[in-house]
Design a protein around this motif. Structure first.
Motif, PDB file in Angstrom:
ATOM      1  N   ARG A  30       0.840  -1.201   0.000  1.00 30.31           N
ATOM      2  CA  ARG A  30       0.000   0.000   0.000  1.00 30.31           C
ATOM      3  C   ARG A  30       0.876   1.253   0.000  1.00 30.31           C
ATOM      4  O   ARG A  30       0.659   2.191  -0.759  1.00 30.31           O
ATOM      5  CB  ARG A  30      -0.893  -0.027   1.246  1.00 30.31           C
ATOM      6  CG  ARG A  30      -2.320   0.397   0.970  1.00 30.31           C
ATOM      7  CD  ARG A  30      -3.158   0.316   2.227  1.00 30.31           C
ATOM      8  NE  ARG A  30      -3.522  -1.040   2.568  1.00 30.31           N
ATOM      9  CZ  ARG A  30      -3.434  -1.584   3.780  1.00 30.31           C
ATOM     10  NH1 ARG A  30      -2.964  -0.886   4.786  1.00 30.31           N
ATOM     11  NH2 ARG A  30      -3.801  -2.814   3.998  1.00 30.31           N
ATOM     12  N   ALA A 430      -7.050  -7.216  -3.904  1.00 30.45           N
ATOM     13  CA  ALA A 430      -7.380  -7.589  -2.522  1.00 30.45           C
ATOM     14  C   ALA A 430      -6.152  -8.148  -1.805  1.00 30.45           C
ATOM     15  O   ALA A 430      -5.880  -7.805  -0.648  1.00 30.45           O
ATOM     16  CB  ALA A 430      -8.512  -8.607  -2.522  1.00 30.45           C
ATOM     17  N   LYS A 435      -7.761  -4.595   3.295  1.00 35.61           N
ATOM     18  CA  LYS A 435      -8.754  -3.603   3.734  1.00 35.61           C
ATOM     19  C   LYS A 435      -8.338  -3.114   5.129  1.00 35.61           C
ATOM     20  O   LYS A 435      -8.112  -3.927   6.036  1.00 35.61           O
ATOM     21  CB  LYS A 435     -10.144  -4.247   3.787  1.00 35.61           C
ATOM     22  CG  LYS A 435     -11.243  -3.228   4.069  1.00 35.61           C
ATOM     23  CD  LYS A 435     -12.567  -3.918   4.306  1.00 35.61           C
ATOM     24  CE  LYS A 435     -13.374  -4.036   3.022  1.00 35.61           C
ATOM     25  NZ  LYS A 435     -14.715  -4.568   3.273  1.00 35.61           N
ATOM     26  N   THR A 436      -8.233  -1.790   5.270  1.00 38.51           N
ATOM     27  CA  THR A 436      -7.751  -1.244   6.547  1.00 38.51           C
ATOM     28  C   THR A 436      -8.848  -1.330   7.606  1.00 38.51           C
ATOM     29  O   THR A 436     -10.039  -1.507   7.289  1.00 38.51           O
ATOM     30  CB  THR A 436      -7.355   0.233   6.392  1.00 38.51           C
ATOM     31  OG1 THR A 436      -8.525   0.942   5.965  1.00 38.51           O
ATOM     32  CG2 THR A 436      -6.225   0.426   5.399  1.00 38.51           C
ATOM     33  N   ASP A 439     -11.459   1.317   6.915  1.00 40.40           N
ATOM     34  CA  ASP A 439     -12.416   0.943   5.860  1.00 40.40           C
ATOM     35  C   ASP A 439     -13.383  -0.128   6.353  1.00 40.40           C
ATOM     36  O   ASP A 439     -14.576  -0.104   6.034  1.00 40.40           O
ATOM     37  CB  ASP A 439     -11.690   0.469   4.600  1.00 40.40           C
ATOM     38  CG  ASP A 439     -11.055   1.632   3.851  1.00 40.40           C
ATOM     39  OD1 ASP A 439     -11.445   2.780   4.122  1.00 40.40           O
ATOM     40  OD2 ASP A 439     -10.161   1.378   3.018  1.00 40.40           O
ATOM     41  N   ALA A 440     -12.865  -1.065   7.099  1.00 41.90           N
ATOM     42  CA  ALA A 440     -13.725  -2.141   7.610  1.00 41.90           C
ATOM     43  C   ALA A 440     -14.768  -1.549   8.563  1.00 41.90           C
ATOM     44  O   ALA A 440     -15.946  -1.938   8.552  1.00 41.90           O
ATOM     45  CB  ALA A 440     -12.881  -3.186   8.327  1.00 41.90           C
ATOM     46  N   ASP A 443     -17.399   0.199   6.515  1.00 43.90           N
ATOM     47  CA  ASP A 443     -18.270  -0.794   5.863  1.00 43.90           C
ATOM     48  C   ASP A 443     -19.339  -1.311   6.815  1.00 43.90           C
ATOM     49  O   ASP A 443     -20.513  -1.429   6.458  1.00 43.90           O
ATOM     50  CB  ASP A 443     -17.453  -2.002   5.402  1.00 43.90           C
ATOM     51  CG  ASP A 443     -16.915  -1.806   4.005  1.00 43.90           C
ATOM     52  OD1 ASP A 443     -17.156  -0.730   3.437  1.00 43.90           O
ATOM     53  OD2 ASP A 443     -16.247  -2.734   3.508  1.00 43.90           O
ATOM     54  N   LYS A 460     -12.857  -8.500   9.980  1.00 45.32           N
ATOM     55  CA  LYS A 460     -13.197  -7.864   8.701  1.00 45.32           C
ATOM     56  C   LYS A 460     -12.011  -7.089   8.110  1.00 45.32           C
ATOM     57  O   LYS A 460     -12.114  -6.506   7.041  1.00 45.32           O
ATOM     58  CB  LYS A 460     -14.374  -6.893   8.896  1.00 45.32           C
ATOM     59  CG  LYS A 460     -15.652  -7.586   9.349  1.00 45.32           C
ATOM     60  CD  LYS A 460     -16.313  -8.293   8.198  1.00 45.32           C
ATOM     61  CE  LYS A 460     -17.664  -8.847   8.609  1.00 45.32           C
ATOM     62  NZ  LYS A 460     -18.399  -9.409   7.482  1.00 45.32           N
TER      63      LYS A 460
END
Ligand code: F6P
Length: 523
Positions: A30, A430, A435-436, A439-440, A443, A460
């Motif tokens: 990233r 992915a 997914k940080t 972000d999780a 969501d 997650k």
């Protein structure tokens, strides 16, 4: 001349790589992408219709430069020249390694012990062409006068996996002949195939370089006995063909001399699909398509031999693999072809990679004190996504992946192909970026699950940082498949050179064979 004997861990670059690793082990994909907006352009290259993107690896320009200098220090250039020139680089078996000569269209001679090998190759190709044309056109008749409908390839290891994989992969290009493969000594394998064929219309190709392999000879004997229940010994020549180096053994088996296709000891079994071992391929898809396969491989041969290492696809892929294997301690590599036609590709590659580089003694006869051959495994995308990919996304292991894809579909089901392609890229993204936590968190909120955040959040989050290469062709054709296979052959060669091992013998498989022949184990 043999390959030079240079212990990789004693090179100056190896020490520099070890130092560099202290920093690189903390690289986050990233971050690397955030820091360099041109990363994908800088870490990718094209060859004809092929596009290779290696930007999603835990590397920087510095890593690549150090790896390239390792390739220089182990004299990779010298090794490549010896490999292509017919030097006896398979020292332990005193043989040259010349599968590349099988696909060379140049007029330049290649000498082994003073003899040019090119005329023999051309003559074998002419024989394959004439024979396959005769069978496909129906001019070759079985013992009752009927044309041939089925081909059975009887062989194992390199005399099975390569042709079997290619015939499956190029099913789209097949003619009316049905091709079957018998390899296992397990009688159930042969029995299932015998159920599907008729002795009157089947051609059996016994493929064995040595013609001593227990499984193949046993299966060939069983099939001949089955054939002779309906036909006579005088009919054998219309139905049995052999591919081998061992003409006397074929003769003793009772196969007509004119039905023998020559093989040479300078072609390793696992690299032999380009030779007469590929006769079943030639029959299944026709000689012109077989030639296209050879041309695709030749394209990569010329690229590998003549391109500077910084733009050399097999070299870069090999160096990245060494980076993970020897510095990160990655145990395995995954191969994920996004094509159902390539279902057998990972299994085929297992032999090429693991029989070649599964070696613990170096070219000096010393036991190595570093890791060699990687474990190769995989399956087709997207099926793998619904099976073992969980372990890559949320597991604890570092598993670099090669994604292999095609821009166009063969059957024009565009909607399917778009979805397949979307998955191809989505998985790479992915794995690389995950997914940080933030972000999780978001969501869960958006999905009205705020009340579950404290409980579910850790599950997650996707750490990402799983490396991958994208190997993307326009379309699956005999030519592009030839390119793909040759890329891996040369990648494996390059790794063997770096690890200072002999990649072209396979003594490791002998002990089990000896014991199985000596002992009768009872259940
Ligand atoms: O047992 C391993 C092996 O020697 C492979 O390297 C080879 O591809 C296979 O057996 C089959 O050998 P042959 O073509 O001589 O029957």
């Amino acid at each position: 001349m043999p390959l030079l004997n240079i212990k990789p861990t004693q090179t100056a670059t190896w020490k520099k790589l070890a130092n560099h690793f202290n920093e690189a082990k903390n690289y986050e994909l990233r971050e690397l992408f955030r820091e360099n907006k041109n990363r994908e352009e800088e870490l990718s290259f094209s060859l004809d219709e092929l596009f290779v993107d290696y930007s999603k690896n835990r590397i920087t320009k510095e890593t690549i430069n150090l790896l390239l200098s390792l390739a220089e220090e182990v004299e990779l250039k010298d090794a490549i020249e010896k490999y292509f020139s017919g030097d006896k680089i398979n020292v332990t078996e005193n043989r040259a390694v010349l599968h590349t000569a099988l696909r060379s269209s140049s007029d330049n001679p290649i000498f082994i012990d003073g003899k040019d090998v090119k005329p023999q190759i051309q003559s074998a190709l002419r024989k394959m062409k004439a024979f396959s044309n005769k069978v496909i056109s129906g001019k070759w008749k079985g013992y009752t006068g009927k044309p041939i409908t089925d081909i059975v390839n009887i062989g194992i290891g390199g005399s099975d996996l390569g042709p079997n994989m290619v015939v499956e992969a190029l099913r789209f290009y097949k003619n009316k002949l049905n091709t079957h493969f018998v390899s296992n000594i397990d009688g159930d394998h042969i029995s299932e195939i015998l159920k599907k064929i008729s002795p009157e219309t089947t051609l059996f190709i016994v493929v064995s370089k040595s013609f001593t392999t227990q499984e193949t000879i046993n299966n060939a004997n069983t099939i001949r006995d089955w054939f002779l229940k309906s036909a006579t010994v005088f009919d054998v020549s219309k139905h049995f063909i052999a591919v081998s180096c061992n003409i006397n053994a074929v003769d003793n088996f009772g196969i007509d001399k004119k039905n023998i296709f020559p093989m040479w000891d300078w072609v390793g079994g696992r690299f032999s699909l380009w030779s007469t071992v590929g006769l079943s391929i030639c029959l299944a898809i026709g000689f012109d398509n077989f030639k296209e396969l050879l041309k695709g491989a030749e394209k990569v041969d010329n690229h590998f031999r003549n391109t500077s290492f910084d733009k050399n696809i097999p070299v870069i892929l090999a160096l990245i693999s060494v980076w993970y294997n020897n510095f990160f301690g990655a145990e395995t590599e995954m191969i994920l072809p996004y094509s159902e036609y390539l279902e057998k590709f990972p299994a085929y590659l297992q032999q090429v990679a693991m029989e070649s580089n599964g070696k613990n003694v170096d070219r000096d006869g010393d036991e190595v004190d570093y890791q060699t051959g990687t474990i190769v495994w995989g399956g087709t995308g997207v099926n793998s996504q619904h099976a073992f990919m969980q372990l890559l996304h949320h597991g604890t292991k570092l598993i670099p992946v090669d994604f292999i894809g095609f821009k166009e579909s063969l059957h024009n089901l565009e909607d399917h192909h778009e979805k397949l392609t979307a998955n191809y890229f989505a998985q790479q993204e992915a794995l690389a970026f995950g997914k940080t936590k933030e972000d999780a968190h978001l969501d869960l909120k958006i999905n009205n699950e705020s009340n579950k955040i404290s409980k579910l959040l850790p599950y997650k989050v996707f750490k990402g940082n799983q490396p991958s290469n994208s190997i993307l062709f326009d379309k699956l054709t005999p030519f592009s498949l030839g390119m793909l296979i040759a890329i891996y052959e040369h990648k494996i060669f390059t790794q063997g050179v770096i690890w200072n091992i002999y990649s072209f013998d396979q003594f490791g498989v002998e002990l089990g064979k000896e014991l199985a022949q000596k002992n009768v184990y009872c259940l």
